[in-house]
Design a protein around this motif. Sequence first.
Motif, mmCIF file in Angstrom:
data_model
loop_
_atom_site.group_PDB
_atom_site.id
_atom_site.type_symbol
_atom_site.label_atom_id
_atom_site.label_comp_id
_atom_site.label_asym_id
_atom_site.label_seq_id
_atom_site.Cartn_x
_atom_site.Cartn_y
_atom_site.Cartn_z
ATOM 1 N N ASP A 27 33.375 22.574 62.564
ATOM 2 C CA ASP A 27 32.389 21.890 62.344
ATOM 3 C C ASP A 27 31.992 21.192 63.554
ATOM 4 O O ASP A 27 30.946 20.577 63.637
ATOM 5 C CB ASP A 27 33.293 20.681 61.532
ATOM 6 C CG ASP A 27 33.283 21.037 59.979
ATOM 7 O OD1 ASP A 27 32.600 22.160 59.896
ATOM 8 O OD2 ASP A 27 34.192 20.627 59.278
ATOM 9 N N ASN A 28 32.704 20.835 64.666
ATOM 10 C CA ASN A 28 32.658 20.104 65.877
ATOM 11 C C ASN A 28 32.578 20.804 67.245
ATOM 12 O O ASN A 28 32.286 19.854 68.300
ATOM 13 C CB ASN A 28 33.435 18.923 65.708
ATOM 14 C CG ASN A 28 33.509 18.120 64.496
ATOM 15 O OD1 ASN A 28 32.330 17.912 63.843
ATOM 16 N ND2 ASN A 28 34.735 17.945 63.909
ATOM 17 N N LEU A 29 32.611 21.887 67.160
ATOM 18 C CA LEU A 29 32.834 22.832 68.439
ATOM 19 C C LEU A 29 32.095 24.177 68.209
ATOM 20 O O LEU A 29 32.516 24.840 67.190
ATOM 21 C CB LEU A 29 34.304 23.062 68.838
ATOM 22 C CG LEU A 29 34.335 23.913 70.337
ATOM 23 C CD1 LEU A 29 33.875 22.971 71.170
ATOM 24 C CD2 LEU A 29 35.882 24.129 70.389
ATOM 25 N N LYS A 30 31.128 24.615 68.680
ATOM 26 C CA LYS A 30 30.512 25.906 68.594
ATOM 27 C C LYS A 30 30.438 26.704 69.962
ATOM 28 O O LYS A 30 30.199 25.876 71.013
ATOM 29 C CB LYS A 30 29.029 25.593 68.103
ATOM 30 C CG LYS A 30 29.074 25.118 66.858
ATOM 31 C CD LYS A 30 27.761 25.277 66.164
ATOM 32 C CE LYS A 30 27.613 24.622 64.649
ATOM 33 N NZ LYS A 30 29.000 24.302 63.861
ATOM 34 N N ILE A 31 31.119 27.750 69.893
ATOM 35 C CA ILE A 31 31.083 28.681 71.118
ATOM 36 C C ILE A 31 30.059 29.665 71.006
ATOM 37 O O ILE A 31 29.986 30.363 69.777
ATOM 38 C CB ILE A 31 32.322 29.137 71.602
ATOM 39 C CG1 ILE A 31 33.235 28.054 71.581
ATOM 40 C CG2 ILE A 31 32.190 30.109 72.717
ATOM 41 C CD1 ILE A 31 34.768 28.367 71.971
ATOM 42 N N SER A 32 29.234 29.939 72.062
ATOM 43 C CA SER A 32 28.181 31.177 71.906
ATOM 44 C C SER A 32 28.118 31.775 73.039
ATOM 45 O O SER A 32 28.412 31.497 74.264
ATOM 46 C CB SER A 32 26.566 30.428 72.054
ATOM 47 O OG SER A 32 26.329 29.269 71.129
#
Lengths: 289, 289
Positions: A27-32
């Motif tokens: 929900d609170n961390l996105k890795i691209s």
Amino acid sequence: MKQTLSSLPPYLKMENGELWLTEDDRDNLKISYRIKEVIFSEQSPFQQVMILDSYDFGRMLVLDGVVQTTSIDGHIYNEMISHVPLQFHRAPKKVLIIGGGDCGAAREVAKYNDIEEIYMVEIDETVVQACKEHLPAVSGNLSDSRVQFIYTDGVAFVKERANTYDVIIIDSSDPIGPAKELFSYEFYQNVHRALKEDGIMVCQSQSPIFHLDVLKQTYTNIQQLFPHAAVYTATVPTYPGGLWSFTIGAKIPLSLPNTWSLPADTKYVNEAILTRCFELPQFMKTVLS
Amino acid sequence: MKQTLSSLPPYLKMENGELWLTEDDRDNLKISYRIKEVIFSEQSPFQQVMILDSYDFGRMLVLDGVVQTTSIDGHIYNEMISHVPLQFHRAPKKVLIIGGGDCGAAREVAKYNDIEEIYMVEIDETVVQACKEHLPAVSGNLSDSRVQFIYTDGVAFVKERANTYDVIIIDSSDPIGPAKELFSYEFYQNVHRALKEDGIMVCQSQSPIFHLDVLKQTYTNIQQLFPHAAVYTATVPTYPGGLWSFTIGAKIPLSLPNTWSLPADTKYVNEAILTRCFELPQFMKTVLS
């Protein structure tokens, strides 16, 4: 099979001419990750299986949009989940791997000439075929006549075995969806029964940073079932939190071997790493004590 | 001072009513943190200094859009860069910290009652003030009369000192921009001269996964200058790659102390961690040998 751009799943996006995978499970961390190419993509009966070639991590196995293992660091996890129990057992002949579809654990186990039978029970054949063909840095294009692939549910499989294996390696994905039962007390009871009287099991027990509760519950379960239990860690760069935990349960005392029998070609483990990996940071000792 | 939404820098974006920080310093990997609130934001003479409150990592120090330290794991880095040299030195009285604007290293050093003088040379006073006031999980609201803050360029400062310090801790940011000189051979020469004849220095030497070249160069420099040099690692979850390296240079042999004198309230380090941290993964041993 190449994915056409028109059918990209929502976690793969083309932006300014660049292809990016964005992990969307938190929900609170996105890795691209910037992606060079979609090498393989297929919807299996269980999940969307992809092999993507990324700029920073090389080829990666991606299940339902979440990175499972990469060419740059898959060996760290696979060496740590395999060589620790195999070194402590000393004379393993028959090894069961539950999960481990990327074939990396089986590859490490197969490096021991004295091991006679390796059973790999993985629910999703598509993962195994994709990794064998398209993820050689992790799978080593595994081809060893001692490895028997059994495509079925590991939970049901282990329920029907008793006094059979020297070492059981539980290489599960996160405890959500199909892998949830692989973290239950009942499952570990069945694993205990499936092991011989001097048997050893190991499982991955999640991030001590983000899922200390899972680690604590896993350790408690295994400690209740096995006379000897211990937690060890490794740093796996592409797993959230970097620090990763494994929990080992043994019917024999976990004493370091007098003579090691490590394969020569390991990239992460050596004798010192295998010795030191049980020394835990203070916050983990506090929670597990 | 609170940032108004109309003046958000490009790395902070409001999306669907949610505020996100996206680190934009890498070409092929982007990490996005969901933010609760902008606690502090000011353009210093050197950089944009922000304290952001994030959902997963608590309050974080962010410089020019790049996360430097967080409430959840800042202590790991700061304990490892401080207690290792202090335990090996045995009787440090005068300690110099270069960089370390988050005050976390100074906080750890100040836990030793026998240390008489702590000099913190940080180029950006805004960072120190922001962390002291708004990042207590890392800075501990550091207030100790033995700590003297000197707001100047650490490279120039150390050039003019000789035979002065027992321990020098180089807590730099990445070797780009202002911190680049903190990785040069000439700088380490000056550090060597600034140390007393039984002095010890330590520096952070970057990720062994992504910047093995920086680590190797740093180790080579320090090995040429000091009779005793060693590399150790820790897992810092919010740093890319998780695995982080530190390089120590000493004018005395680096033997483990017979009796430890660790402060009681450490969260990551303990005697076993301090002992085992020098045992390196095989790929690091290969590169450094």
